[in-house]
Design a protein around this motif. Sequence first.
Motif, PDB file in Angstrom:
ATOM      1  N   GLY A 214      15.823  -7.954  -9.433  1.00  0.00           N
ATOM      2  CA  GLY A 214      15.226  -7.969  -8.101  1.00  0.00           C
ATOM      3  C   GLY A 214      13.981  -7.111  -8.017  1.00  0.00           C
ATOM      4  O   GLY A 214      12.977  -7.501  -7.413  1.00  0.00           O
ATOM      5  N   ILE A 215      14.045  -5.933  -8.644  1.00  0.00           N
ATOM      6  CA  ILE A 215      12.871  -5.046  -8.665  1.00  0.00           C
ATOM      7  C   ILE A 215      11.724  -5.696  -9.432  1.00  0.00           C
ATOM      8  O   ILE A 215      10.562  -5.623  -9.026  1.00  0.00           O
ATOM      9  CB  ILE A 215      13.252  -3.687  -9.283  1.00  0.00           C
ATOM     10  N   LEU A 216      12.053  -6.368 -10.549  1.00  0.00           N
ATOM     11  CA  LEU A 216      11.026  -7.051 -11.334  1.00  0.00           C
ATOM     12  C   LEU A 216      10.326  -8.123 -10.507  1.00  0.00           C
ATOM     13  O   LEU A 216       9.093  -8.248 -10.543  1.00  0.00           O
ATOM     14  CB  LEU A 216      11.666  -7.678 -12.578  1.00  0.00           C
ATOM     15  N   ALA A 217      11.110  -8.884  -9.755  1.00  0.00           N
ATOM     16  CA  ALA A 217      10.519  -9.919  -8.906  1.00  0.00           C
ATOM     17  C   ALA A 217       9.538  -9.318  -7.902  1.00  0.00           C
ATOM     18  O   ALA A 217       8.448  -9.850  -7.669  1.00  0.00           O
ATOM     19  CB  ALA A 217      11.611 -10.696  -8.177  1.00  0.00           C
ATOM     20  N   LEU A 218       9.926  -8.185  -7.309  1.00  0.00           N
ATOM     21  CA  LEU A 218       9.051  -7.526  -6.338  1.00  0.00           C
ATOM     22  C   LEU A 218       7.796  -6.972  -7.003  1.00  0.00           C
ATOM     23  O   LEU A 218       6.689  -7.060  -6.452  1.00  0.00           O
ATOM     24  CB  LEU A 218       9.807  -6.413  -5.623  1.00  0.00           C
ATOM     25  N   LEU A 219       7.951  -6.399  -8.188  1.00  0.00           N
ATOM     26  CA  LEU A 219       6.801  -5.836  -8.893  1.00  0.00           C
ATOM     27  C   LEU A 219       5.773  -6.916  -9.230  1.00  0.00           C
ATOM     28  O   LEU A 219       4.559  -6.672  -9.179  1.00  0.00           O
ATOM     29  CB  LEU A 219       7.254  -5.134 -10.173  1.00  0.00           C
ATOM     30  N   ILE A 220       6.252  -8.102  -9.563  1.00  0.00           N
ATOM     31  CA  ILE A 220       5.337  -9.195  -9.892  1.00  0.00           C
ATOM     32  C   ILE A 220       4.462  -9.551  -8.698  1.00  0.00           C
ATOM     33  O   ILE A 220       3.304  -9.967  -8.856  1.00  0.00           O
ATOM     34  CB  ILE A 220       6.135 -10.420 -10.381  1.00  0.00           C
ATOM     35  N   THR A 221       4.988  -9.348  -7.489  1.00  0.00           N
ATOM     36  CA  THR A 221       4.238  -9.722  -6.291  1.00  0.00           C
ATOM     37  C   THR A 221       3.270  -8.638  -5.815  1.00  0.00           C
ATOM     38  O   THR A 221       2.479  -8.884  -4.907  1.00  0.00           O
ATOM     39  CB  THR A 221       5.191 -10.053  -5.137  1.00  0.00           C
ATOM     40  N   VAL A 222       3.327  -7.445  -6.420  1.00  0.00           N
ATOM     41  CA  VAL A 222       2.501  -6.335  -5.942  1.00  0.00           C
ATOM     42  C   VAL A 222       1.013  -6.669  -5.906  1.00  0.00           C
ATOM     43  O   VAL A 222       0.330  -6.383  -4.906  1.00  0.00           O
ATOM     44  CB  VAL A 222       2.765  -5.063  -6.783  1.00  0.00           C
ATOM     45  N   PRO A 223       0.420  -7.274  -6.955  1.00  0.00           N
ATOM     46  CA  PRO A 223      -1.011  -7.601  -6.877  1.00  0.00           C
ATOM     47  C   PRO A 223      -1.364  -8.524  -5.710  1.00  0.00           C
ATOM     48  O   PRO A 223      -2.431  -8.384  -5.112  1.00  0.00           O
ATOM     49  CB  PRO A 223      -1.285  -8.280  -8.223  1.00  0.00           C
ATOM     50  N   VAL A 224      -0.458  -9.442  -5.379  1.00  0.00           N
ATOM     51  CA  VAL A 224      -0.713 -10.347  -4.249  1.00  0.00           C
ATOM     52  C   VAL A 224      -0.691  -9.568  -2.935  1.00  0.00           C
ATOM     53  O   VAL A 224      -1.520  -9.803  -2.048  1.00  0.00           O
ATOM     54  CB  VAL A 224       0.326 -11.483  -4.227  1.00  0.00           C
ATOM     55  N   VAL A 225       0.246  -8.655  -2.812  1.00  0.00           N
ATOM     56  CA  VAL A 225       0.302  -7.823  -1.614  1.00  0.00           C
ATOM     57  C   VAL A 225      -0.959  -6.966  -1.505  1.00  0.00           C
ATOM     58  O   VAL A 225      -1.549  -6.828  -0.423  1.00  0.00           O
ATOM     59  CB  VAL A 225       1.565  -6.931  -1.631  1.00  0.00           C
ATOM     60  N   GLN A 226      -1.383  -6.393  -2.627  1.00  0.00           N
ATOM     61  CA  GLN A 226      -2.587  -5.570  -2.618  1.00  0.00           C
ATOM     62  C   GLN A 226      -3.815  -6.396  -2.226  1.00  0.00           C
ATOM     63  O   GLN A 226      -4.674  -5.913  -1.480  1.00  0.00           O
ATOM     64  CB  GLN A 226      -2.786  -4.936  -3.992  1.00  0.00           C
ATOM     65  N   TRP A 227      -3.893  -7.619  -2.738  1.00  0.00           N
ATOM     66  CA  TRP A 227      -5.023  -8.481  -2.363  1.00  0.00           C
ATOM     67  C   TRP A 227      -5.022  -8.722  -0.858  1.00  0.00           C
ATOM     68  O   TRP A 227      -6.066  -8.656  -0.205  1.00  0.00           O
ATOM     69  CB  TRP A 227      -4.948  -9.811  -3.110  1.00  0.00           C
ATOM     70  N   ASN A 228      -3.864  -9.036  -0.306  1.00  0.00           N
ATOM     71  CA  ASN A 228      -3.775  -9.277   1.130  1.00  0.00           C
ATOM     72  C   ASN A 228      -4.146  -8.040   1.929  1.00  0.00           C
ATOM     73  O   ASN A 228      -4.835  -8.127   2.955  1.00  0.00           O
ATOM     74  CB  ASN A 228      -2.367  -9.751   1.495  1.00  0.00           C
ATOM     75  N   ALA A 229      -3.703  -6.872   1.464  1.00  0.00           N
ATOM     76  CA  ALA A 229      -4.027  -5.635   2.166  1.00  0.00           C
ATOM     77  C   ALA A 229      -5.528  -5.395   2.199  1.00  0.00           C
ATOM     78  O   ALA A 229      -6.070  -4.846   3.166  1.00  0.00           O
ATOM     79  CB  ALA A 229      -3.323  -4.463   1.506  1.00  0.00           C
ATOM     80  N   ALA A 230      -6.210  -5.823   1.135  1.00  0.00           N
ATOM     81  CA  ALA A 230      -7.654  -5.633   1.059  1.00  0.00           C
ATOM     82  C   ALA A 230      -8.430  -6.712   1.794  1.00  0.00           C
ATOM     83  O   ALA A 230      -9.648  -6.606   1.955  1.00  0.00           O
ATOM     84  CB  ALA A 230      -8.092  -5.600  -0.407  1.00  0.00           C
ATOM     85  N   HIS A 231      -7.737  -7.770   2.259  1.00  0.00           N
ATOM     86  CA  HIS A 231      -8.413  -8.885   2.923  1.00  0.00           C
ATOM     87  C   HIS A 231      -7.753  -9.217   4.260  1.00  0.00           C
ATOM     88  O   HIS A 231      -7.533 -10.376   4.596  1.00  0.00           O
ATOM     89  CB  HIS A 231      -8.418 -10.127   2.016  1.00  0.00           C
ATOM     90  N   GLU A 232      -7.397  -8.176   4.998  1.00  0.00           N
ATOM     91  CA  GLU A 232      -6.877  -8.312   6.357  1.00  0.00           C
ATOM     92  C   GLU A 232      -5.618  -9.170   6.416  1.00  0.00           C
ATOM     93  O   GLU A 232      -5.372  -9.868   7.384  1.00  0.00           O
ATOM     94  CB  GLU A 232      -7.959  -8.878   7.289  1.00  0.00           C
ATOM     95  N   ALA A 234      -4.894 -11.870   5.079  1.00  0.00           N
ATOM     96  CA  ALA A 234      -5.310 -13.234   5.429  1.00  0.00           C
ATOM     97  C   ALA A 234      -4.310 -14.291   4.983  1.00  0.00           C
ATOM     98  O   ALA A 234      -3.949 -15.193   5.758  1.00  0.00           O
ATOM     99  CB  ALA A 234      -6.682 -13.519   4.813  1.00  0.00           C
ATOM    100  N   SER A 235      -3.868 -14.213   3.744  1.00  0.00           N
ATOM    101  CA  SER A 235      -2.965 -15.241   3.227  1.00  0.00           C
ATOM    102  C   SER A 235      -1.604 -15.182   3.909  1.00  0.00           C
ATOM    103  O   SER A 235      -1.016 -16.213   4.247  1.00  0.00           O
ATOM    104  CB  SER A 235      -2.806 -15.068   1.712  1.00  0.00           C
ATOM    105  N   PHE A 236      -1.091 -13.985   4.130  1.00  0.00           N
ATOM    106  CA  PHE A 236       0.193 -13.838   4.809  1.00  0.00           C
ATOM    107  C   PHE A 236       0.112 -14.361   6.244  1.00  0.00           C
ATOM    108  O   PHE A 236       1.012 -15.057   6.717  1.00  0.00           O
ATOM    109  CB  PHE A 236       0.623 -12.372   4.822  1.00  0.00           C
ATOM    110  N   VAL A 237      -0.959 -14.014   6.939  1.00  0.00           N
ATOM    111  CA  VAL A 237      -1.111 -14.453   8.329  1.00  0.00           C
ATOM    112  C   VAL A 237      -1.178 -15.971   8.402  1.00  0.00           C
ATOM    113  O   VAL A 237      -0.550 -16.602   9.261  1.00  0.00           O
ATOM    114  CB  VAL A 237      -2.365 -13.825   8.956  1.00  0.00           C
TER     115      VAL A 237
END
Length: 517
Positions: A214-232, A234-237
């Motif tokens: 489960g932790i591995l799955a979350l770690l894989i998503t970290v770059p995507v979360v960071q990208w979203n944080a840097a771009h308002e 946008a993708s999550f919204v």
Amino acid sequence: MPAPVTAESETDAGLGWWLRPPALILFVVVLTAIRLWAGGHAWLSEDEAYYRLWGLHPAAGYYDHPPMIGWWIAAGQWLVGDNALAVRLVGILATALGSLALWRTCLLLHGRRAAGWAVLFFNATILIGIGSLIATPDTPSVLFWGLTLWALAEWLKPGKAASANWLLAVGLFAGLGLISKYSVLFLGAGIIVWLVAMPRARAAFATWQLWAGGILALLITVPVVQWNAAHEWASFVKQFGRAVPHGWTSRFIGEFIGAELGLLNPAIAVIALVGIGVAVARTVRRRDAGWALPLLTSLPFFAYLLFHSLHNRVQANWPAPLFPALVLMAAFVAADIETRSGMMARVLKILRAVAVPIGVAVSLVIYVHAVTPLTGAFARKDPTFQLRGWPEVAREITELAKREDAAWVATSAYGMTGQIAFALHEAGSALPVFQLDERIRYAMDPSPDPSLVVRPALYVAVTRRDRSDELAARFAEVELLATVTREVAGVALEQIRIYRIAGAKGGAQAVFSHDTE
């Protein structure tokens, strides 16, 4: 119904030749070769042409989706160059890999006979058969959803002391699925439902591998979360905003269910429905973890799609990740038909016999039609209409750009941006193409050179979506130069207008906006 035959107790001797591994391998190899041919010769759809731009600029995230499809296209471009086959290459090969994973999963859960039917059915579904040719985020999400089920089946098999390590693979595949499409979040919920509901599966909670996975799955998503944080964000919204209802209606429920039964392949769909019924019974009465695996892991996502259909349309491709599970349940039933009797058994045998020929035949016709149109009679109702007429449009743009000394091409739609960029590339033109609005879509691409965009340009738009009236606020000169008709087999599809624009008001920065629809 008898207990399922295990992989250890069944041999190839009792199987029809079409269910034996050599025949299945040949079936998948031939289909893959045909798909590669069609993928290299058919023009790109609007979304594919747009995703091609992602491949040219790999990033940790994009406005519309997580990055996996962009990475796959980038890999294809690295391997075979910037062309249509590159966009589709990894996705087509992934479908072949998914067939292998599905065979192994079904082998573990229900034996060799079911495994053979799983491979045949998977490639005979209409959505997978045709969708394997189209590069979208659904393709990697289907692959990694299927691989996750495979890893769970490997963990579930009895008598293997080291099987808990497969839970690490579950986390790996689920994480890769999450950075393919956000809907794979529902697979995580489904796994939890299955683990809690099945006594045999609850042992996973006592293993460190489950939590590490489960932790591995979350770690894989970290770059995507960071990208979203840097771009308002946008993708999550954009994507999670679709889940918010704005009123309720029942008008889309029938459309959702009907479309999925058709795209699954009607014959396979009936068998799968029987499989769902059997799976429910075996899950409730016997706590059968094998039958419950495809059922319960799919339940949260299906529940969400049903909820969504109560307030908005469910796009036909959205349920694609459910197809491996549906195929598994259909294959379980197909393998056990000989143990049944009566009218239902006769009907199921007929459906089993016609399902694969029908599904493969439909796919082959679509492949040929995508490459060389068999008819233009359906015009815009033809699902391949997006593929037609772009070389002619590119030729007109190239000639007008030379005549008007235009340095770049402007659009106001991502589909048009992708198509024109690809068409000009195929024509050997170096004219850059920029969308004037929704610049968040191109965050991965360096900003247009200010010295370039203040020069004259051509603006391209479909007539029915022409927004040229908005150009006057940005450019001093706006002049209609030509109207080009996209055609297929002599039938007009749509008209495309080409304008000359010049004299950017307020400089290069004022030309573009980040507003989204």
